[in-house]
Design a protein around this motif. Structure first.
Motif, PDB file in Angstrom:
ATOM      1  N   PRO A  90       0.047   1.434  -0.908  1.00 18.43           N
ATOM      2  CA  PRO A  90       0.177   2.747  -0.268  1.00 18.43           C
ATOM      3  C   PRO A  90       0.425   2.674   1.243  1.00 18.43           C
ATOM      4  CG  PRO A  90      -2.109   2.315  -0.848  1.00 18.43           C
ATOM      5  CD  PRO A  90      -1.301   1.189  -1.394  1.00 18.43           C
ATOM      6  N   GLU A  91       0.228   1.505   1.833  1.00 11.07           N
ATOM      7  CA  GLU A  91       0.410   1.374   3.267  1.00 11.07           C
ATOM      8  C   GLU A  91       1.860   1.078   3.664  1.00 11.07           C
ATOM      9  OE1 GLU A  91      -2.497  -0.947   5.277  1.00 11.07           O
ATOM     10  OE2 GLU A  91      -4.132  -0.131   4.067  1.00 11.07           O
ATOM     11  N   VAL A  92       2.710   0.798   2.665  1.00  9.29           N
ATOM     12  CA  VAL A  92       4.124   0.547   2.962  1.00  9.29           C
ATOM     13  C   VAL A  92       4.813   1.907   3.084  1.00  9.29           C
ATOM     14  CG1 VAL A  92       6.283  -0.450   2.120  1.00  9.29           C
ATOM     15  CG2 VAL A  92       4.121  -1.653   1.741  1.00  9.29           C
ATOM     16  N   PRO A  93       5.417   2.185   4.248  1.00 14.31           N
ATOM     17  CA  PRO A  93       6.078   3.483   4.437  1.00 14.31           C
ATOM     18  C   PRO A  93       7.232   3.702   3.457  1.00 14.31           C
ATOM     19  CG  PRO A  93       5.875   2.292   6.521  1.00 14.31           C
ATOM     20  CD  PRO A  93       5.477   1.351   5.428  1.00 14.31           C
ATOM     21  N   SER A  94       7.374   4.925   3.001  1.00 16.93           N
ATOM     22  CA  SER A  94       8.450   5.277   2.065  1.00 16.93           C
ATOM     23  C   SER A  94       9.816   4.940   2.641  1.00 16.93           C
ATOM     24  CB  SER A  94       8.389   6.765   1.723  1.00 16.93           C
ATOM     25  OG  SER A  94       7.219   7.055   1.016  1.00 16.93           O
ATOM     26  N   ALA A  95       9.972   5.129   3.935  1.00 20.03           N
ATOM     27  CA  ALA A  95      11.254   4.835   4.582  1.00 20.03           C
ATOM     28  C   ALA A  95      11.612   3.355   4.439  1.00 20.03           C
ATOM     29  CB  ALA A  95      11.205   5.227   6.053  1.00 20.03           C
ATOM     30  N   ASP A  96      10.611   2.479   4.477  1.00 20.85           N
ATOM     31  CA  ASP A  96      10.862   1.048   4.312  1.00 20.85           C
ATOM     32  C   ASP A  96      11.315   0.732   2.885  1.00 20.85           C
ATOM     33  OD1 ASP A  96      10.094   0.783   6.929  1.00 20.85           O
ATOM     34  OD2 ASP A  96       8.202  -0.256   6.501  1.00 20.85           O
ATOM     35  N   ILE A  97      10.711   1.399   1.918  1.00 14.97           N
ATOM     36  CA  ILE A  97      11.096   1.193   0.521  1.00 14.97           C
ATOM     37  C   ILE A  97      12.523   1.690   0.309  1.00 14.97           C
ATOM     38  CG2 ILE A  97      10.615   1.893  -1.858  1.00 14.97           C
ATOM     39  CD1 ILE A  97       7.612   1.798  -1.084  1.00 14.97           C
ATOM     40  N   PHE A  98      12.826   2.859   0.868  1.00 13.11           N
ATOM     41  CA  PHE A  98      14.180   3.401   0.762  1.00 13.11           C
ATOM     42  C   PHE A  98      15.185   2.428   1.378  1.00 13.11           C
ATOM     43  CE2 PHE A  98      17.721   5.785   2.620  1.00 13.11           C
ATOM     44  CZ  PHE A  98      18.247   6.369   1.480  1.00 13.11           C
ATOM     45  N   SER A  99      14.856   1.909   2.534  1.00 11.33           N
ATOM     46  CA  SER A  99      15.728   0.951   3.231  1.00 11.33           C
ATOM     47  C   SER A  99      15.943  -0.308   2.387  1.00 11.33           C
ATOM     48  CB  SER A  99      15.084   0.541   4.542  1.00 11.33           C
ATOM     49  OG  SER A  99      15.845   0.947   5.613  1.00 11.33           O
ATOM     50  N   LEU A 100      14.870  -0.818   1.828  1.00 13.00           N
ATOM     51  CA  LEU A 100      14.952  -2.023   1.001  1.00 13.00           C
ATOM     52  C   LEU A 100      15.881  -1.793  -0.184  1.00 13.00           C
ATOM     53  CD1 LEU A 100      13.971  -4.858   0.121  1.00 13.00           C
ATOM     54  CD2 LEU A 100      12.112  -3.687  -1.093  1.00 13.00           C
ATOM     55  N   PHE A 101      15.670  -0.704  -0.911  1.00 13.41           N
ATOM     56  CA  PHE A 101      16.504  -0.427  -2.079  1.00 13.41           C
ATOM     57  C   PHE A 101      17.949  -0.118  -1.687  1.00 13.41           C
ATOM     58  CE2 PHE A 101      12.615  -0.478  -4.401  1.00 13.41           C
ATOM     59  CZ  PHE A 101      12.987  -0.809  -5.695  1.00 13.41           C
ATOM     60  N   SER A 102      18.145   0.538  -0.562  1.00 14.13           N
ATOM     61  CA  SER A 102      19.503   0.807  -0.089  1.00 14.13           C
ATOM     62  C   SER A 102      20.234  -0.497   0.188  1.00 14.13           C
ATOM     63  CB  SER A 102      19.483   1.666   1.171  1.00 14.13           C
ATOM     64  OG  SER A 102      19.015   2.955   0.871  1.00 14.13           O
ATOM     65  N   ASP A 103      19.532  -1.459   0.774  1.00 11.73           N
ATOM     66  CA  ASP A 103      20.140  -2.755   1.054  1.00 11.73           C
ATOM     67  C   ASP A 103      20.407  -3.539  -0.233  1.00 11.73           C
ATOM     68  OD1 ASP A 103      20.025  -2.175   3.749  1.00 11.73           O
ATOM     69  OD2 ASP A 103      18.255  -3.424   4.135  1.00 11.73           O
ATOM     70  N   LEU A 104      19.414  -3.565  -1.122  1.00 15.50           N
ATOM     71  CA  LEU A 104      19.551  -4.323  -2.366  1.00 15.50           C
ATOM     72  C   LEU A 104      20.661  -3.769  -3.259  1.00 15.50           C
ATOM     73  CD1 LEU A 104      15.783  -4.823  -3.299  1.00 15.50           C
ATOM     74  CD2 LEU A 104      17.378  -6.593  -2.514  1.00 15.50           C
ATOM     75  N   LEU A 105      20.812  -2.459  -3.243  1.00 17.44           N
ATOM     76  CA  LEU A 105      21.752  -1.800  -4.150  1.00 17.44           C
ATOM     77  C   LEU A 105      23.043  -1.359  -3.458  1.00 17.44           C
ATOM     78  CD1 LEU A 105      19.052   0.338  -5.963  1.00 17.44           C
ATOM     79  CD2 LEU A 105      20.269  -1.622  -6.928  1.00 17.44           C
ATOM     80  N   ALA A 106      23.316  -1.901  -2.297  1.00 15.02           N
ATOM     81  CA  ALA A 106      24.453  -1.459  -1.477  1.00 15.02           C
ATOM     82  C   ALA A 106      25.771  -1.431  -2.259  1.00 15.02           C
ATOM     83  CB  ALA A 106      24.586  -2.335  -0.242  1.00 15.02           C
ATOM     84  N   VAL A 107      26.009  -2.418  -3.111  1.00 14.42           N
ATOM     85  CA  VAL A 107      27.277  -2.465  -3.850  1.00 14.42           C
ATOM     86  C   VAL A 107      27.389  -1.342  -4.877  1.00 14.42           C
ATOM     87  CG1 VAL A 107      27.612  -4.942  -3.536  1.00 14.42           C
ATOM     88  CG2 VAL A 107      26.427  -4.111  -5.567  1.00 14.42           C
TER      89      VAL A 107
END
Length: 178
Positions: free
Chosen positions: A51-68
């Motif tokens: 719960p301490e990981v900000p939602s924006a960081d998760i969004f950023s991570l998935f945006s990077d991983l799924l960029a293609v």
């Protein structure tokens, strides 16, 4: 906590309807399957549970991983999952989406469990018979379970056809003792 399947279904339906209407079914399928696969990796799973990981960081991570896989709509979908903290439902969203897609394409995944390995001619004949019977294209998923002794157990959606020797023996025993 609510059942993940009931949480996932509306997201999957919305994604499916959008993809169908915009003729993007395969692209959305690939996107959702990739996203679901990432959520099941242990490191990412731990991040999603923290719960301490900000939602924006998760969004950023998935945006990077799924960029293609991303376009504006799929990025909005990720944003919606972020906003509602639903990344943990991605595997179920992907499963529901695939079920909607299969129903739309009239494809049915059939699980066949046999006592021994089956050969290709048998699989083709079984697929043809099932296609004719259920009036859908059939994709077979074959498994081996030696405890069946012989025969097969066929799973079509929520229906089960038990033609195994173990099943027949169990029914015989039940009728003798019942």
């Amino acid at each position: 906590m609510a059942n993940l399947s009931s949480i996932a279904r509306p997201y999957a339906l919305a994604a499916f309807e959008y993809a169908r209407d915009h003729k993007q079914l395969p692209a959305w399928k690939g996107f959702l399957e990739a996203a679901a696969a990432y959520t099941q990796q242990s490191e990412i799973s731990r991040l999603l549970m923290n719960p301490e990981v900000p939602s924006a960081d998760i969004f950023s991570l998935f945006s990077d991983l799924l960029a293609v896989h991303l376009d504006a709509e799929r990025k909005n979908f990720l944003s919606l999952l972020t906003e509602n903290q639903r990344f943990n439902a991605l595997p179920e969203i992907s499963q529901h989406y695939n079920a909607f897609y299969a129903a739309y394409e009239k494809i049915c995944k059939v699980r066949v469990v046999t006592a021994t390995e089956t050969d290709e001619p048998f699989r083709q004949k079984l697929a043809q018979s099932l296609t004719k019977r259920i009036q859908r294209d059939v994709t077979l998923q074959c498994e081996v379970d030696a405890s069946l002794i012989g025969g097969a157990v066929i799973h079509i959606g929520d229906r089960v056809i038990d033609g195994s020797i173990r099943g027949k023996l169990s029914r015989l025993l039940e009728s003798l003792t019942g």
